[in-house]
Design an enzyme around this catalytic site. Structure first.
Site, mmCIF file in Angstrom:
data_model
loop_
_atom_site.group_PDB
_atom_site.id
_atom_site.type_symbol
_atom_site.label_atom_id
_atom_site.label_comp_id
_atom_site.label_asym_id
_atom_site.label_seq_id
_atom_site.Cartn_x
_atom_site.Cartn_y
_atom_site.Cartn_z
ATOM 1 N N ASN A 1 -53.332 89.262 -62.486
ATOM 2 C CA ASN A 1 -53.686 90.154 -63.482
ATOM 3 C C ASN A 1 -54.116 89.626 -64.673
ATOM 4 O OD1 ASN A 1 -53.258 92.320 -65.179
ATOM 5 N ND2 ASN A 1 -51.032 92.049 -65.114
ATOM 6 N N TRP A 2 -55.395 89.964 -64.838
ATOM 7 C CA TRP A 2 -55.897 89.443 -65.994
ATOM 8 C C TRP A 2 -55.762 90.307 -67.090
ATOM 9 C CZ3 TRP A 2 -62.044 87.885 -64.753
ATOM 10 C CH2 TRP A 2 -61.927 86.705 -63.831
ATOM 11 N N LYS A 3 -55.179 91.327 -67.184
ATOM 12 C CA LYS A 3 -54.752 92.343 -68.489
ATOM 13 C C LYS A 3 -55.870 92.471 -69.133
ATOM 14 C CE LYS A 3 -50.171 90.482 -68.096
ATOM 15 N NZ LYS A 3 -49.013 89.858 -68.691
ATOM 16 N N HIS B 1 -46.663 98.455 -64.391
ATOM 17 C CA HIS B 1 -46.509 97.205 -65.106
ATOM 18 C C HIS B 1 -45.803 97.375 -66.463
ATOM 19 C CE1 HIS B 1 -47.194 93.463 -67.364
ATOM 20 N NE2 HIS B 1 -47.627 92.853 -66.180
ATOM 21 N N GLU C 1 -46.033 96.460 -69.232
ATOM 22 C CA GLU C 1 -46.637 96.594 -70.584
ATOM 23 C C GLU C 1 -47.162 98.092 -70.637
ATOM 24 O OE1 GLU C 1 -49.223 93.163 -69.941
ATOM 25 O OE2 GLU C 1 -47.670 91.943 -70.276
ATOM 26 N N GLU D 1 -41.070 91.760 -61.732
ATOM 27 C CA GLU D 1 -41.198 90.995 -62.810
ATOM 28 C C GLU D 1 -40.285 91.293 -63.952
ATOM 29 O OE1 GLU D 1 -45.840 90.249 -62.662
ATOM 30 O OE2 GLU D 1 -45.398 92.223 -63.559
ATOM 31 N N GLY E 1 -44.897 86.259 -69.722
ATOM 32 C CA GLY E 1 -45.736 85.447 -70.835
ATOM 33 C C GLY E 1 -44.915 84.602 -71.671
ATOM 34 N N SER F 1 -44.234 84.090 -65.906
ATOM 35 C CA SER F 1 -44.366 82.796 -66.134
ATOM 36 C C SER F 1 -44.738 82.164 -64.702
ATOM 37 C CB SER F 1 -43.285 82.437 -66.813
ATOM 38 O OG SER F 1 -43.295 82.895 -68.035
ATOM 39 N N GLY G 1 -50.057 86.458 -64.274
ATOM 40 C CA GLY G 1 -50.933 86.861 -65.621
ATOM 41 C C GLY G 1 -51.636 85.486 -66.111
HETATM 42 P P1 PGA Z 1 -47.542 85.910 -66.870
HETATM 43 O O1 PGA Z 1 -47.700 87.645 -66.561
HETATM 44 O O2 PGA Z 1 -47.690 85.369 -65.658
HETATM 45 O O3 PGA Z 1 -48.414 85.670 -67.961
HETATM 46 O O4 PGA Z 1 -46.129 85.825 -67.284
HETATM 47 C C1 PGA Z 1 -47.215 88.095 -65.495
HETATM 48 C C2 PGA Z 1 -47.471 89.488 -65.099
HETATM 49 O O5 PGA Z 1 -47.554 90.204 -66.571
HETATM 50 O O6 PGA Z 1 -47.893 90.190 -64.430
#
Ligand code: PGA
Length: 249
Positions: free
Chosen positions: A9-11, A93, A95, A163, A169, A209, A230
């Site tokens: 997931n490149w966000k 997600h 976010e 998640e 993150g 993470s 991510g």
């Molecule tokens: P992260 O994000 O690997 O940077 O913790 C995971 C995600 O939000 O899918």
């Protein structure tokens, strides 16, 4: 047998230059024995799909609208993702749940539309740190699961990603026992809702993470069929060792 899945997931990261990372990823994994999915920002989907054409890396979106078209400024429909070359979409997600006030009901409506458009939906669930400390993680996950996953789900069009919000993150990860407890719980719930055939064929990803140095341990946990990654999916240098750990699991 469930085929393992390494999803990135490149966000909101990446401009045209980032396509080089996709080319490098394709070159590193020309014949992987796991599925690989990269979800770049929407602006890169068409170019990313072109870059990965004929290779093993699937391209996906990070969100799609519950309606198939209409007056929704700034939004993207599932059919548009398909048209751009996407095979999958991440939905719900944390976010988006936090930053765009998406409820589990919204996620289910989006997922229904996306599945009808032929996309594989990666539906995300996760508890906050406060919820975990109050020890009602399974209640939270159970409610999110039953409300977010539509009845139209199958082993092909549904992937569930656990998640924990506090692990995203942050560099923090749950213990193997904590991950295993949630994944076993999700599996049991899916089997009782959809029957053992479908319930056992849905892939369950862990996200939060995941890095090259903890991937192997995470992939050894029961009912972990891969990861949603991510930060460490942004470069071939970080994502490739995670894919390799999954291939060996
Ligand atoms: P992260 O994000 O690997 O940077 O913790 C995971 C995600 O939000 O899918």
């Amino acid at each position: 047998m469930r085929r393992k899945l390494a999803a990135g997931n490149w966000k909101m990261n990446g401009t045209t230059e980032a396509l080089q990372e996709l080319s490098a990823l394709q070159a590193t994994h020309s014949d992987p024995n796991v599925d690989i999915l990269i979800c770049p920002p929407a602006t890169l989907i068409a170019a990313a799909a072109q870059t990965c054409q004929g290779g093993p890396v699937m391209i996906g979106g990070q969100d799609s609208h519950e309606k198939s078209d209409g007056a929704h400024t700034g939004d993207i429909s599932a059919a548009m993702l398909r048209d751009a070359g996407a095979k999958a979409v991440i939905l719900g997600h944390s976010e988006r749940r936090a930053g765009h006030h998406e409820t589990s009901e919204d996620v289910r409506a989006k997922a229904r539309t996306a599945q009808a458009a032929g996309l594989m939906t990666v539906i995300c669930l996760g508890e906050s740190l406060g919820q975990r400390e109050a020890t009602n993680t399974l209640d939270i996950i159970g409610a999110q699961l039953s409300l977010s996953v539509p009845d139209s789900s199958t082993g092909e069009n549904l992937v569930v990603a656990y998640e924990p919000i506090w692990a995203i993150g942050s560099g923090m990860t749950p213990t193997a026992d904590q991950i295993g407890e949630v994944h076993d719980f999700i599996r049991t719930r899916l089997e009782s809702r959809f029957g053992p055939g479908v319930g056992r064929s849905v892939r369950l990803l862990y996200g939060g993470s995941v890095k090259p140095d903890n991937a192997a341990e995470i992939f050894s946990i029961s009912n972990v069929d891969g990861a949603l990654v991510g930060g460490a999916s942004l470069t071939n240098a970080d994502f490739s060792p995670i894919i390799e750990a999954l291939e060996k699991a």
